[in-house]
Design an enzyme around this catalytic site. Structure first.
Site, PDB file in Angstrom:
ATOM      1  N   GLU A  50       0.944  -1.366   0.069  1.00  0.00           N
ATOM      2  CA  GLU A  50      -0.026   0.067   0.110  1.00  0.00           C
ATOM      3  C   GLU A  50       0.933   1.147   0.093  1.00  0.00           C
ATOM      4  O   GLU A  50       0.516   2.193   0.976  1.00  0.00           O
ATOM      5  CB  GLU A  50      -0.915  -0.038   1.242  1.00  0.00           C
ATOM      6  CG  GLU A  50      -1.925  -1.171   1.119  1.00  0.00           C
ATOM      7  CD  GLU A  50      -2.656  -1.233   2.332  1.00  0.00           C
ATOM      8  OE1 GLU A  50      -2.608  -0.446   3.088  1.00  0.00           O
ATOM      9  OE2 GLU A  50      -3.647  -2.399   2.433  1.00  0.00           O
ATOM     10  N   GLU A  77      -5.967 -10.990  -1.380  1.00  0.00           N
ATOM     11  CA  GLU A  77      -6.640 -10.774  -0.261  1.00  0.00           C
ATOM     12  C   GLU A  77      -8.147 -11.025  -0.631  1.00  0.00           C
ATOM     13  O   GLU A  77      -8.915 -10.192  -0.059  1.00  0.00           O
ATOM     14  CB  GLU A  77      -6.112  -9.476   0.405  1.00  0.00           C
ATOM     15  CG  GLU A  77      -4.777  -9.572   0.924  1.00  0.00           C
ATOM     16  CD  GLU A  77      -4.449  -8.272   1.725  1.00  0.00           C
ATOM     17  OE1 GLU A  77      -5.645  -7.681   2.206  1.00  0.00           O
ATOM     18  OE2 GLU A  77      -3.327  -8.114   1.960  1.00  0.00           O
TER      19      GLU A  77
END
Ligand code: GLA
Length: 378
Positions: free
Chosen positions: A166, A270
């Site tokens: 991220e 994910e």
């Protein structure tokens, strides 16, 4: 006893329905016996994130399920900086060792998660006691010690690492994290170099959310190109794929093509599909965000309505059709959890809701979506 013909007909109808449903269950069981990982063995790995409590409980049913359906595992939390190290910097290996042992014992492909992230890491890593930033040199040293120690401990046991998580923000600029403020791009460059020097055989990935969307994809492609210009050893691109029923799946196809054009293997790292009413207009999945609980935001406490279960199955099906089409570009598809009861989406972005984002229900039984994904491979 006087049983009317009408009652008899009704009874035989009910019996026929019972038999049909038993047959269906038997057929579903037989289909399930091969498991998802076998059905997709020529396509990509099928993974699941595992929590510490799953590893500690060693529930035989769940362990059997993991072995039947998955061939890759990712630790949900226990390898994050804030979990694997104490405030004073000393290491807490127990939980992480347990999951690595579990993967080894069951011969599962193992992903390490995650070496560099702005979240779940203490402020003291970046700051002096007076709140000012430590120097770049000091942070470079801390990062070096962290990555080399962790990667070296599991060399040969962890096959792939989420090296940086991220780093692109919700404004599609580089995220203004402590890491980035202090080190700039060297945060990423050093992380990948250190991981590669420590375990040259490990597959190294960049991992982010919403990066299937056009704007974030473009920002990510630019960032990766910048890293590649500096010869950074990056091998894979992780799309977290925390998505919803309304997600435009076409974005995934465009992204698979864009990321693999950079020479990277694509991973869905994910995956889960949120079925609850969305509470934000902003395209944000930043983990620190929370909204207020209201009953209308939690409509399926008593169970998942049939039509939503079907929408979920359709959403998984349309995503997997794209993934299968591009299977040679895709290395792995990992679900963020095994069954609905343990999904983080029961608590995010509103604590205390009842969500149904995965392939297995609260009793760890397969849902319609599971059978739909098996059907795609028949
Ligand atoms: C991010 C992280 C994961 C996890 C999820 C939410 O996607 O990469 O480790 O924390 O958020 O559970």
């Amino acid at each position: 006893m006087n049983i009317s013909r009408r009652n008899l007909l009704a009874m035989s109808g009910a019996t026929a329905a019972l038999i049909a449903s038993a047959k269906l269950q038997a057929a579903e069981k037989a289909a399930a016996a091969t498991g998802l990982k076998d059905a997709y063995k020529d396509d990509f790995l099928i993974g699941a994130a595992l929590s510490v409590s799953i590893i500690k409980q060693q529930d035989p049913k769940l362990v059997a399920l993991i072995n039947k359906d998955f061939n890759s595992v990712t630790p949900e939390n226990c390898q994050k900086w804030g979990e694997i190290r104490n405030e004073d910097g000393s290491w807490k290996w127990q939980d992480s060792d347990a999951i690595v042992d579990f993967a080894g014992k069951h011969k599962l492909h193992m992903v390490g998660h995650t070496l560099g992230w702005h979240s779940q890491i203490p402020e003291s890593v970046f700051k002096n006691k007076d709140g000012s930033y430590i120097s770049k040199d000091a942070l470079v040293k801390k990062q070096q010690e962290h990555i080399t120690t962790l990667v070296d401990r599991y060399k040969g046991k962890i096959h792939a690492w989420d090296v940086v998580n991220e780093a692109v923000g919700d404004d599609n600029k580089m995220r203004d994290s402590h890491w980035y403020k202090i080190m700039g791009d060297d945060f990423l460059v050093n992380a990948f170099n250190l991981a590669h020097e420590t375990d040259p055989n490990a597959h190294l990935m960049y991992n982010d959310y919403n990066n299937e969307r056009k704007d974030k994809r473009q920002a990510t492609v630019e960032m990766i190109k910048r890293l590649q210009k500096r010869s950074v050893p990056i091998h894979g691109l992780g799309m977290q794929a925390h998505i919803g029923l309304g997600t435009n799946m076409q974005d995934f196809e465009d992204s698979i093509l864009a990321y693999s054009a950079l020479g990277l293997k694509v991973h869905l790292t994910e995956l889960d599909i949120d079925v609850l009413p969305s509470v934000w207009n902003l395209p944000v999945a930043e983990i620190s965000t929370r909204f207020e609980y209201k009953p209308e935001r939690d409509p399926y406490i008593k169970g998942l309505p049939k039509e939503i279960d079907e929408q979920l199955a359709k959403a998984y099906e349309s995503l997997f059709k794209i993934l299968i089409k591009h299977k040679e570009k895709i290395e792995r598809v990992t679900f963020w959890g095994v069954s609905d009861d343990a999904s983080w989406l029961n608590g995010f972005p509103i604590p205390g809701r009842t969500n149904y984002p995965l392939l297995f229900d609260r009793k760890q039984e397969p849902k319609s979506a599971y059978f739909r994904l098996l059907d795609l491979k028949k």
